[in-house]
Write a protein that holds these residues in place. Sequence first.
Motif, PDB file in Angstrom:
ATOM      1  N   VAL A   1     -11.359   3.283  12.872  1.00  0.00           N
ATOM      2  CA  VAL A   1     -10.160   3.202  12.045  1.00  0.00           C
ATOM      3  C   VAL A   1     -10.533   2.793  10.622  1.00  0.00           C
ATOM      4  N   LYS A   2     -11.450   1.814  10.489  1.00  0.00           N
ATOM      5  CA  LYS A   2     -11.882   1.365   9.160  1.00  0.00           C
ATOM      6  C   LYS A   2     -12.551   2.491   8.390  1.00  0.00           C
ATOM      7  N   ASP A   3     -13.397   3.246   9.057  1.00  0.00           N
ATOM      8  CA  ASP A   3     -14.104   4.342   8.389  1.00  0.00           C
ATOM      9  C   ASP A   3     -13.121   5.401   7.897  1.00  0.00           C
ATOM     10  N   CYS A   4     -12.156   5.763   8.749  1.00  0.00           N
ATOM     11  CA  CYS A   4     -11.159   6.760   8.346  1.00  0.00           C
ATOM     12  C   CYS A   4     -10.319   6.256   7.186  1.00  0.00           C
ATOM     13  N   PHE A   5      -9.978   4.970   7.209  1.00  0.00           N
ATOM     14  CA  PHE A   5      -9.165   4.404   6.136  1.00  0.00           C
ATOM     15  C   PHE A   5      -9.934   4.445   4.816  1.00  0.00           C
ATOM     16  N   ALA A   6     -11.225   4.107   4.883  1.00  0.00           N
ATOM     17  CA  ALA A   6     -12.050   4.123   3.668  1.00  0.00           C
ATOM     18  C   ALA A   6     -12.140   5.534   3.089  1.00  0.00           C
ATOM     19  N   LYS A   7     -12.288   6.550   3.954  1.00  0.00           N
ATOM     20  CA  LYS A   7     -12.324   7.939   3.491  1.00  0.00           C
ATOM     21  C   LYS A   7     -11.019   8.313   2.793  1.00  0.00           C
ATOM     22  N   ALA A   8      -9.904   7.900   3.385  1.00  0.00           N
ATOM     23  CA  ALA A   8      -8.606   8.230   2.798  1.00  0.00           C
ATOM     24  C   ALA A   8      -8.461   7.606   1.420  1.00  0.00           C
ATOM     25  N   LEU A   9      -8.943   6.361   1.252  1.00  0.00           N
ATOM     26  CA  LEU A   9      -8.860   5.715  -0.061  1.00  0.00           C
ATOM     27  C   LEU A   9      -9.655   6.475  -1.115  1.00  0.00           C
ATOM     28  N   ASN A  10     -10.700   7.144  -0.676  1.00  0.00           N
ATOM     29  CA  ASN A  10     -11.520   7.938  -1.593  1.00  0.00           C
ATOM     30  C   ASN A  10     -10.964   9.345  -1.799  1.00  0.00           C
ATOM     31  N   GLY A  11      -9.756   9.588  -1.302  1.00  0.00           N
ATOM     32  CA  GLY A  11      -9.110  10.871  -1.511  1.00  0.00           C
ATOM     33  C   GLY A  11      -9.442  11.917  -0.480  1.00  0.00           C
ATOM     34  N   GLU A  12     -10.088  11.529   0.631  1.00  0.00           N
ATOM     35  CA  GLU A  12     -10.477  12.485   1.663  1.00  0.00           C
ATOM     36  C   GLU A  12      -9.604  12.266   2.907  1.00  0.00           C
TER      37      GLU A  12
ATOM     38  N   SER B   1      -8.384  12.078   6.544  1.00  0.00           N
ATOM     39  CA  SER B   1      -9.239  11.852   7.708  1.00  0.00           C
ATOM     40  C   SER B   1      -8.398  11.597   8.945  1.00  0.00           C
ATOM     41  N   CYS B   2      -9.000  11.851  10.101  1.00  0.00           N
ATOM     42  CA  CYS B   2      -8.306  11.594  11.363  1.00  0.00           C
ATOM     43  C   CYS B   2      -9.324  11.164  12.405  1.00  0.00           C
ATOM     44  N   THR B   3      -8.834  10.454  13.412  1.00  0.00           N
ATOM     45  CA  THR B   3      -9.702  10.012  14.493  1.00  0.00           C
ATOM     46  C   THR B   3      -8.874   9.838  15.753  1.00  0.00           C
ATOM     47  N   GLN B   4      -9.563   9.623  16.849  1.00  0.00           N
ATOM     48  CA  GLN B   4      -8.889   9.283  18.109  1.00  0.00           C
ATOM     49  C   GLN B   4      -9.257   7.851  18.471  1.00  0.00           C
ATOM     50  N   ALA B   5      -8.218   7.025  18.631  1.00  0.00           N
ATOM     51  CA  ALA B   5      -8.445   5.618  18.974  1.00  0.00           C
ATOM     52  C   ALA B   5      -7.982   5.379  20.404  1.00  0.00           C
TER      53      ALA B   5
ATOM     54  N   ASP C   1      -4.012   9.704  11.903  1.00  0.00           N
ATOM     55  CA  ASP C   1      -4.276  10.424  10.654  1.00  0.00           C
ATOM     56  C   ASP C   1      -4.085   9.481   9.479  1.00  0.00           C
ATOM     57  N   PHE C   2      -4.921   9.647   8.433  1.00  0.00           N
ATOM     58  CA  PHE C   2      -4.794   8.864   7.205  1.00  0.00           C
ATOM     59  C   PHE C   2      -4.829   9.808   6.008  1.00  0.00           C
ATOM     60  N   ASN C   3      -3.891   9.623   5.069  1.00  0.00           N
ATOM     61  CA  ASN C   3      -3.868  10.385   3.817  1.00  0.00           C
ATOM     62  C   ASN C   3      -3.459   9.447   2.698  1.00  0.00           C
ATOM     63  N   SER C   4      -4.117   9.535   1.556  1.00  0.00           N
ATOM     64  CA  SER C   4      -3.800   8.642   0.436  1.00  0.00           C
ATOM     65  C   SER C   4      -2.863   9.324  -0.551  1.00  0.00           C
ATOM     66  N   PHE C   5      -2.160   8.501  -1.331  1.00  0.00           N
ATOM     67  CA  PHE C   5      -1.330   9.017  -2.433  1.00  0.00           C
ATOM     68  C   PHE C   5      -1.221   7.918  -3.480  1.00  0.00           C
ATOM     69  N   VAL C   6      -0.824   8.302  -4.700  1.00  0.00           N
ATOM     70  CA  VAL C   6      -0.697   7.364  -5.810  1.00  0.00           C
ATOM     71  C   VAL C   6       0.761   7.343  -6.246  1.00  0.00           C
ATOM     72  N   ASP C   7       1.339   6.151  -6.359  1.00  0.00           N
ATOM     73  CA  ASP C   7       2.750   6.083  -6.762  1.00  0.00           C
ATOM     74  C   ASP C   7       2.872   6.182  -8.276  1.00  0.00           C
ATOM     75  N   ASP C   8       4.093   6.131  -8.786  1.00  0.00           N
ATOM     76  CA  ASP C   8       4.318   6.332 -10.217  1.00  0.00           C
ATOM     77  C   ASP C   8       3.818   5.165 -11.065  1.00  0.00           C
TER      78      ASP C   8
END
Length: 488
Positions: A66-77, A79-83, A99-106
């Motif tokens: 979960v940590k690895d996927c979260f780190a990838k998402a923060l870098n704009g990638e 990511s998904c995994t099975q936990a 699933d993890f996806n990042s976004f930037v607010d206003d």
Amino acid sequence: MNLEKFIELLKYGNFEDQNSRIAIFDKDARFVFVSTNLFGFTENYVGMTVYEYYQGHLADSEVKKVKDCFAKALNGEPSCTQAILTNRLNKEKITWDVDFNSFVDDKGDTYVLSRIRPHEVNLTTSSTNFFIREMVEQSSDVFTVFDKDFYIVYVSKVLGKWRDESVLGLHISDLISGKALEKFYKRYKKAKENPGVVITDIVTIDVSSDDEPRNELILESSVEFHDFNQLGCYYLDRTSDVTEKVLRNREIEIQKATIDKMSKWTALGQMAANIAHEVNNPLAIIELQTQALEKRGKDLKIEQVLEKVRSIAEQKNRIANIVSSLHIYSQDDRSKRESISLSSLIHDSIALFKTALVDEDLKIVFSNDSDNDIVMVNSSEIIQVFINLLNNAHDAILDLKDKWIEINLDDSNHKVYVDIIDSGHGIEPNLASKIFNRFYTTKGEKKGTGLGLNICQEIMNDHGGHISYVKDAEHTTFSLTFPSVELN
């Protein structure tokens, strides 16, 4: 993207039906939003890191994924995994897709949007039980499971009023006694006779103490009986504390009864002077006939004497009818019901109404086309309905040249129908929709209380009947329906 608006949009999503959970995390992996409150997430987990939440649920290796996927998402990638999550109840392993996806607010802050859903299309029985158990434990109600012999095999929480120690394994008779226990057995017997049907009952338990000598706990108990074959037979019980609700409803009923009684006695007060006048008239006739008999009795022929005696008897009956009708109307015992002819109650109502009537131009016509008008009613309350409607009709046509009220009685299909029609031309549509509302009146504060039609509606409903305003009638018409009593 505005974060607050985005969260508001997510709140409209029906994620539960998709077996999905949506969450938003800040860059430190702390919960900002969770779509479900099934576990009390919104209250307990906002501000907690996702890793803190998963501690105890996921093995260290799963947390690392979960940590690895979260780190990838923060870098704009994306990511998904099975936990693989361990069920806390029976230690069963459940696989979830994350699933993890990042976004930037206003404001330029980075957030991660996550979705978690079961790997299988349908949740397994154990995982379903997991969610239900979590929900049950956080409910303010008490969920209890009894075996077929009424021993407790599960309880979501212990009512402190019973015992401080656990109640698991205890028999119901160890917890309650007397009338409460009798009601318990009756309720559970009914549940066993109707498997799968929810049987609900109100239970009152005396919890008086030295500090509160008069105190009771009012509970609503809903129970189901289920036969789980090899697993055995069990009673599922949900108990809710409804003390405050019941006491509040009792107070409302007392206030309503007081208002209704005041309305009736106000009407009686208005009738009093005219009733005295109405009684004095036949008394005056009786007095004149009596004087004539005393002074001229010896000179009168037998036919003349009999005529005067008949006149006295008629006036006596007239007074008796007035007093009888008034007595019936003034009764306060709302629970007393009897089989009675509805036409007789209409005659009594007309007699009472006329005693309070000064308007000599008003014509009242009663037409009875019923073969069976026997109804089971509280006479006092039904007379109150008729008098309220007669008063309303008279007030509405007071300024008309042609003033009449027509009452039609008929029956069919085990029902008795009464139409009360006056010479008016109906009620304006925008007012007709409000006339049965309590305290709504078109008569003005000095003349109307807004209680009459509302009380009529409550009385009719309580008798299993119905009252309605007929919108499309040529003249102002109110229709009443009563269940009839079959003649032997």
